[in-house]
Design a protein around this motif. Structure first.
Motif, PDB file in Angstrom:
ATOM      1  N   LYS A 118       0.809  -1.220   0.000  1.00 40.13           N
ATOM      2  CA  LYS A 118       0.000   0.000   0.000  1.00 40.13           C
ATOM      3  C   LYS A 118       0.843   1.272   0.000  1.00 40.13           C
ATOM      4  CE  LYS A 118      -2.300  -0.776   3.698  1.00 40.13           C
ATOM      5  NZ  LYS A 118      -3.222  -0.917   4.834  1.00 40.13           N
ATOM      6  N   LEU A 119       2.176   1.114   0.059  1.00 37.74           N
ATOM      7  CA  LEU A 119       3.028   2.281   0.203  1.00 37.74           C
ATOM      8  C   LEU A 119       3.132   3.037  -1.120  1.00 37.74           C
ATOM      9  CD1 LEU A 119       4.726   3.509   2.517  1.00 37.74           C
ATOM     10  CD2 LEU A 119       6.692   2.381   1.522  1.00 37.74           C
ATOM     11  N   GLU A 120       2.952   4.373  -1.051  1.00 33.58           N
ATOM     12  CA  GLU A 120       3.070   5.191  -2.256  1.00 33.58           C
ATOM     13  C   GLU A 120       4.501   5.132  -2.781  1.00 33.58           C
ATOM     14  OE1 GLU A 120       2.181   6.475   0.684  1.00 33.58           O
ATOM     15  OE2 GLU A 120       0.224   7.441   0.544  1.00 33.58           O
ATOM     16  N   ALA A 121       4.655   5.348  -4.109  1.00 31.63           N
ATOM     17  CA  ALA A 121       5.974   5.218  -4.751  1.00 31.63           C
ATOM     18  C   ALA A 121       7.016   6.114  -4.095  1.00 31.63           C
ATOM     19  CB  ALA A 121       5.860   5.533  -6.236  1.00 31.63           C
ATOM     20  N   GLU A 122       6.591   7.342  -3.747  1.00 37.48           N
ATOM     21  CA  GLU A 122       7.546   8.291  -3.184  1.00 37.48           C
ATOM     22  C   GLU A 122       8.046   7.837  -1.814  1.00 37.48           C
ATOM     23  OE1 GLU A 122       7.808  12.974  -1.983  1.00 37.48           O
ATOM     24  OE2 GLU A 122       6.173  12.338  -3.288  1.00 37.48           O
ATOM     25  N   ARG A 123       7.095   7.404  -0.981  1.00 41.69           N
ATOM     26  CA  ARG A 123       7.472   6.941   0.357  1.00 41.69           C
ATOM     27  C   ARG A 123       8.254   5.635   0.265  1.00 41.69           C
ATOM     28  NH1 ARG A 123       2.488   6.464   3.941  1.00 41.69           N
ATOM     29  NH2 ARG A 123       3.904   6.296   5.680  1.00 41.69           N
ATOM     30  N   CYS A 124       7.959   4.851  -0.758  1.00 43.21           N
ATOM     31  CA  CYS A 124       8.669   3.605  -0.997  1.00 43.21           C
ATOM     32  C   CYS A 124      10.146   3.885  -1.257  1.00 43.21           C
ATOM     33  CB  CYS A 124       8.042   2.900  -2.195  1.00 43.21           C
ATOM     34  SG  CYS A 124       8.213   1.133  -2.156  1.00 43.21           S
ATOM     35  N   ARG A 125      10.401   4.942  -2.068  1.00 44.25           N
ATOM     36  CA  ARG A 125      11.781   5.342  -2.355  1.00 44.25           C
ATOM     37  C   ARG A 125      12.479   5.802  -1.082  1.00 44.25           C
ATOM     38  NH1 ARG A 125      10.100   7.358  -7.241  1.00 44.25           N
ATOM     39  NH2 ARG A 125       9.683   9.392  -6.392  1.00 44.25           N
ATOM     40  N   GLU A 126      11.756   6.597  -0.279  1.00 42.74           N
ATOM     41  CA  GLU A 126      12.315   7.074   0.983  1.00 42.74           C
ATOM     42  C   GLU A 126      12.670   5.913   1.898  1.00 42.74           C
ATOM     43  OE1 GLU A 126       9.748  11.224   1.092  1.00 42.74           O
ATOM     44  OE2 GLU A 126       9.609   9.840   2.771  1.00 42.74           O
ATOM     45  N   LEU A 127      11.769   4.943   1.931  1.00 48.85           N
ATOM     46  CA  LEU A 127      11.982   3.800   2.813  1.00 48.85           C
ATOM     47  C   LEU A 127      13.196   2.997   2.365  1.00 48.85           C
ATOM     48  CD1 LEU A 127      11.020   1.996   5.155  1.00 48.85           C
ATOM     49  CD2 LEU A 127       9.642   0.752   3.511  1.00 48.85           C
ATOM     50  N   SER A 128      13.323   2.757   1.062  1.00 49.54           N
ATOM     51  CA  SER A 128      14.460   1.944   0.623  1.00 49.54           C
ATOM     52  C   SER A 128      15.772   2.682   0.833  1.00 49.54           C
ATOM     53  CB  SER A 128      14.291   1.488  -0.836  1.00 49.54           C
ATOM     54  OG  SER A 128      14.030   2.573  -1.661  1.00 49.54           O
ATOM     55  N   ALA A 129      15.739   4.036   0.710  1.00 51.12           N
ATOM     56  CA  ALA A 129      16.930   4.822   1.017  1.00 51.12           C
ATOM     57  C   ALA A 129      17.279   4.686   2.490  1.00 51.12           C
ATOM     58  CB  ALA A 129      16.697   6.281   0.662  1.00 51.12           C
ATOM     59  N   HIS A 130      16.247   4.697   3.331  1.00 48.87           N
ATOM     60  CA  HIS A 130      16.460   4.561   4.769  1.00 48.87           C
ATOM     61  C   HIS A 130      16.998   3.170   5.115  1.00 48.87           C
ATOM     62  CE1 HIS A 130      15.761   5.196   9.058  1.00 48.87           C
ATOM     63  NE2 HIS A 130      15.308   3.960   9.081  1.00 48.87           N
ATOM     64  N   LEU A 131      16.481   2.163   4.432  1.00 52.37           N
ATOM     65  CA  LEU A 131      16.900   0.792   4.718  1.00 52.37           C
ATOM     66  C   LEU A 131      18.373   0.574   4.381  1.00 52.37           C
ATOM     67  CD1 LEU A 131      13.788  -1.199   3.456  1.00 52.37           C
ATOM     68  CD2 LEU A 131      14.495  -0.887   5.809  1.00 52.37           C
ATOM     69  N   GLU A 132      18.876   1.335   3.392  1.00 56.03           N
ATOM     70  CA  GLU A 132      20.298   1.253   3.041  1.00 56.03           C
ATOM     71  C   GLU A 132      21.170   1.610   4.245  1.00 56.03           C
ATOM     72  OE1 GLU A 132      21.930   1.052  -0.324  1.00 56.03           O
ATOM     73  OE2 GLU A 132      20.088  -0.069  -0.667  1.00 56.03           O
ATOM     74  N   LEU A 133      20.669   2.548   5.054  1.00 57.66           N
ATOM     75  CA  LEU A 133      21.466   3.104   6.146  1.00 57.66           C
ATOM     76  C   LEU A 133      21.164   2.456   7.489  1.00 57.66           C
ATOM     77  CD1 LEU A 133      20.850   6.836   5.193  1.00 57.66           C
ATOM     78  CD2 LEU A 133      22.884   5.510   4.639  1.00 57.66           C
ATOM     79  N   CYS A 134      19.978   1.851   7.621  1.00 56.55           N
ATOM     80  CA  CYS A 134      19.496   1.466   8.946  1.00 56.55           C
ATOM     81  C   CYS A 134      19.326  -0.048   9.054  1.00 56.55           C
ATOM     82  CB  CYS A 134      18.185   2.179   9.233  1.00 56.55           C
ATOM     83  SG  CYS A 134      17.580   1.858  10.878  1.00 56.55           S
TER      84      CYS A 134
END
Ligand SMILES: [Zn+2]
Length: 95
Positions: A26-42
């Protein structure tokens, strides 16, 4: 000498909702990008995503159908009833 675990496995509260939505698709594309960027670091959130995904797979293996037939029948019955009521009320208003 006490040994500490090598990596802190704490996830971020602010990302939990995103991760849940992501797993639900259900995650919007934009938030999906933010999340994957965050997952790279966290590492903590990565771990949370992985363990949640595994748990979801287990749940789906046990109950493959998300909505049971009886629930689907109840839902369509309720919907039909509401539509019939609406038609009735409109009929009364017109007469
Ligand atoms: Zn995080």
């Amino acid at each position: 000498m006490a040994t500490r675990p090598p990596t802190p496995t704490k996830f971020c509260d602010s990302q939990v909702e995103c991760i849940n939505d992501y797993l639900d698709g259900k995650l919007e594309a934009e938030r999906c990008r933010e999340l994957s960027a965050h997952l790279e670091l966290c590492a903590g959130c990565r771990l949370l995503l992985e363990s949640s995904r595994r748990m979801l797979q287990l749940v789906r293996a046990v109950a493959p159908a998300p909505i049971s037939d009886s629930l689907r029948n109840r839902l369509s019955f309720a919907l039909n009833q509401r539509m019939a009521e609406k038609r009735q009320r409109m009929g009364l208003a017109n007469s």
